[in-house]
Motif scaffolding. Structure first.
Motif, PDB file in Angstrom:
ATOM      1  N   TRP A  41       0.820  -1.251   0.048  1.00  0.00           N
ATOM      2  CA  TRP A  41       0.039   0.143   0.040  1.00  0.00           C
ATOM      3  C   TRP A  41       0.899   1.226  -0.116  1.00  0.00           C
ATOM      4  O   TRP A  41       1.836   1.346   0.909  1.00  0.00           O
ATOM      5  CB  TRP A  41      -0.944   0.028   1.237  1.00  0.00           C
ATOM      6  CG  TRP A  41      -1.619   1.335   1.229  1.00  0.00           C
ATOM      7  CD1 TRP A  41      -1.272   2.571   1.722  1.00  0.00           C
ATOM      8  CD2 TRP A  41      -3.093   1.488   0.897  1.00  0.00           C
ATOM      9  NE1 TRP A  41      -2.367   3.354   1.768  1.00  0.00           N
ATOM     10  CE2 TRP A  41      -3.303   2.893   1.273  1.00  0.00           C
ATOM     11  CE3 TRP A  41      -4.082   0.642   0.485  1.00  0.00           C
ATOM     12  CZ2 TRP A  41      -4.862   3.036   1.000  1.00  0.00           C
ATOM     13  CZ3 TRP A  41      -5.362   0.877   0.068  1.00  0.00           C
ATOM     14  CH2 TRP A  41      -5.579   2.208   0.754  1.00  0.00           C
ATOM     15  N   SER A  88      -8.437   5.880   1.455  1.00  0.00           N
ATOM     16  CA  SER A  88      -8.545   5.818   0.219  1.00  0.00           C
ATOM     17  C   SER A  88      -8.938   7.321  -0.248  1.00  0.00           C
ATOM     18  O   SER A  88      -8.969   7.401  -1.573  1.00  0.00           O
ATOM     19  CB  SER A  88      -9.850   4.979  -0.087  1.00  0.00           C
ATOM     20  OG  SER A  88     -10.905   5.556   0.381  1.00  0.00           O
ATOM     21  N   TYR A  92      -3.720   6.694  -4.083  1.00  0.00           N
ATOM     22  CA  TYR A  92      -3.016   5.478  -3.514  1.00  0.00           C
ATOM     23  C   TYR A  92      -2.814   4.321  -4.487  1.00  0.00           C
ATOM     24  O   TYR A  92      -3.411   4.300  -5.611  1.00  0.00           O
ATOM     25  CB  TYR A  92      -4.032   4.922  -2.155  1.00  0.00           C
ATOM     26  CG  TYR A  92      -5.252   4.376  -2.634  1.00  0.00           C
ATOM     27  CD1 TYR A  92      -5.232   3.065  -3.099  1.00  0.00           C
ATOM     28  CD2 TYR A  92      -6.525   5.144  -2.558  1.00  0.00           C
ATOM     29  CE1 TYR A  92      -6.831   2.204  -3.546  1.00  0.00           C
ATOM     30  CE2 TYR A  92      -7.646   4.591  -3.130  1.00  0.00           C
ATOM     31  CZ  TYR A  92      -7.693   3.161  -3.165  1.00  0.00           C
ATOM     32  OH  TYR A  92      -8.929   2.728  -3.893  1.00  0.00           O
ATOM     33  N   ILE A  94      -2.651   0.057  -4.444  1.00  0.00           N
ATOM     34  CA  ILE A  94      -2.717  -1.429  -3.720  1.00  0.00           C
ATOM     35  C   ILE A  94      -2.480  -2.488  -4.724  1.00  0.00           C
ATOM     36  O   ILE A  94      -2.938  -2.472  -5.634  1.00  0.00           O
ATOM     37  CB  ILE A  94      -4.092  -1.293  -2.921  1.00  0.00           C
ATOM     38  CG1 ILE A  94      -4.248  -2.606  -2.123  1.00  0.00           C
ATOM     39  CG2 ILE A  94      -5.331  -1.230  -3.764  1.00  0.00           C
ATOM     40  CD1 ILE A  94      -5.513  -2.455  -0.987  1.00  0.00           C
TER      41      ILE A  94
END
Length: 290
Positions: A41, A88, A92, A94
């Motif tokens: 992340w 969020s 971002y 992931i």
């Protein structure tokens, strides 16, 4: 700034790759990550090439040429970046992946970028706009009514267009990556890998658009597809945690973007993007990188 970062990262990657080739005969143990899973992340910054945007609906079919846009980074604050309920909100990244061989991994993840077309820019317009458009009808400012052939127009947000993918410009995609060891500490724990990868997937924007004064923050939709290439460095901090920095570039095609919120109104757009991000990762499962 991003051109400088790009040059630095590529230079570091090249230098380490040459060094790794030179010392390879000294490695006593083979490099292997086969069987390792990982999750990461982190956050990104992005840049976009100028783009043509076509708008279609009842009474209009026109294109804005070479529209400029930027990303929308959220200023750093503990209230946003360390609040698990708001993770969020910023731009971002992931990703979840698996090493199916010593050097190769496959992964799935999302790059949550943000795209904001600049307001009040002068753009060339091609196509047709009627005095009344859409259904129910919207009355158009007479300044924007007519047939145009790359005619310069000031794109005002209050009566012509405001357009952004800020919830966001989401690139959900698979990646195939190649990792190679550049350096390993004597304790066999810390290390640096150089990686290159290719990706492909779908674009799922949530577009906040107001066209001829009508619009809203639309719902998410599968608007198109994207392909990308990347290179980066992975820094093993411990047996479980790592940092990674990547440079990624790609092409996206959006065939159906929501605009006014009405089914008959939509936009089409191709976007070239560049992205730089840093992430914190966790590795688990079989882990025997040497």
């Amino acid at each position: 700034m991003y051109k400088i970062l790009t040059f630095i990262l590529i230079s570091i990657s090249f230098t380490f790759s040459i060094t790794a080739q030179e010392v390879k005969p000294l490695n006593k143990k083979p490099y292997s990550r086969k069987g390792e899973y990982y999750f990461f992340w982190g956050y990104n910054r992005s840049e976009y090439a100028n783009s043509d945007i076509t708008f279609r609906g009842k009474g209009y079919d026109f294109t804005l040429h070479n529209a400029t846009a930027k990303d929308l980074p959220i200023p750093f604050s503990a209230d946003v970046y360390f609040d698990i309920t708001r993770l969020s909100v910023p731009q971002y990244n992931i990703r979840y992946g698996y090493f199916f061989s010593d050097h190769w991994s496959i992964s799935i993840g999302s790059d949550h970028m943000k795209y904001v077309m600049d307001d009040n820019q002068v753009l060339e317009v091609s196509g047709h706009i009627s005095a009344q458009v859409s259904d129910p009808a919207i009355t158009v400012n007479p300044e924007y009514v007519g047939d145009f052939n790359r005619t310069p127009k000031l794109i005002r947000p209050e009566d012509f267009l405001h357009y952004e993918h800020t919830d966001g410009f989401n690139y959900l995609h698979l990646e195939l990556d190649r990792y190679d060891r550049l350096w390993k500490a004597k304790n066999n724990i810390q290390g640096i890998d150089w990686l290159v990868g290719v990706g492909a997937g779908t674009i799922i924007p949530r577009t906040d658009s107001h066209l001829f004064t009508i619009g809203r923050n639309n719902h998410f939709n599968f608007a198109g597809y994207g392909v990308s290439l990347k290179t980066g460095l992975r820094f093993d901090l411990s047996r479980r945690f790592f940092l990674q920095t990547d440079l990624k570039g790609g092409f996206t095609r959006l065939n159906h973007v929501h605009t006014t919120g009405r089914d008959s109104d939509y936009a089409q757009q191709s976007i070239w993007f560049g992205e730089f991000y840093g992430v914190l990762g966790y590795k688990f499962g079989r882990n025997r990188a040497k």
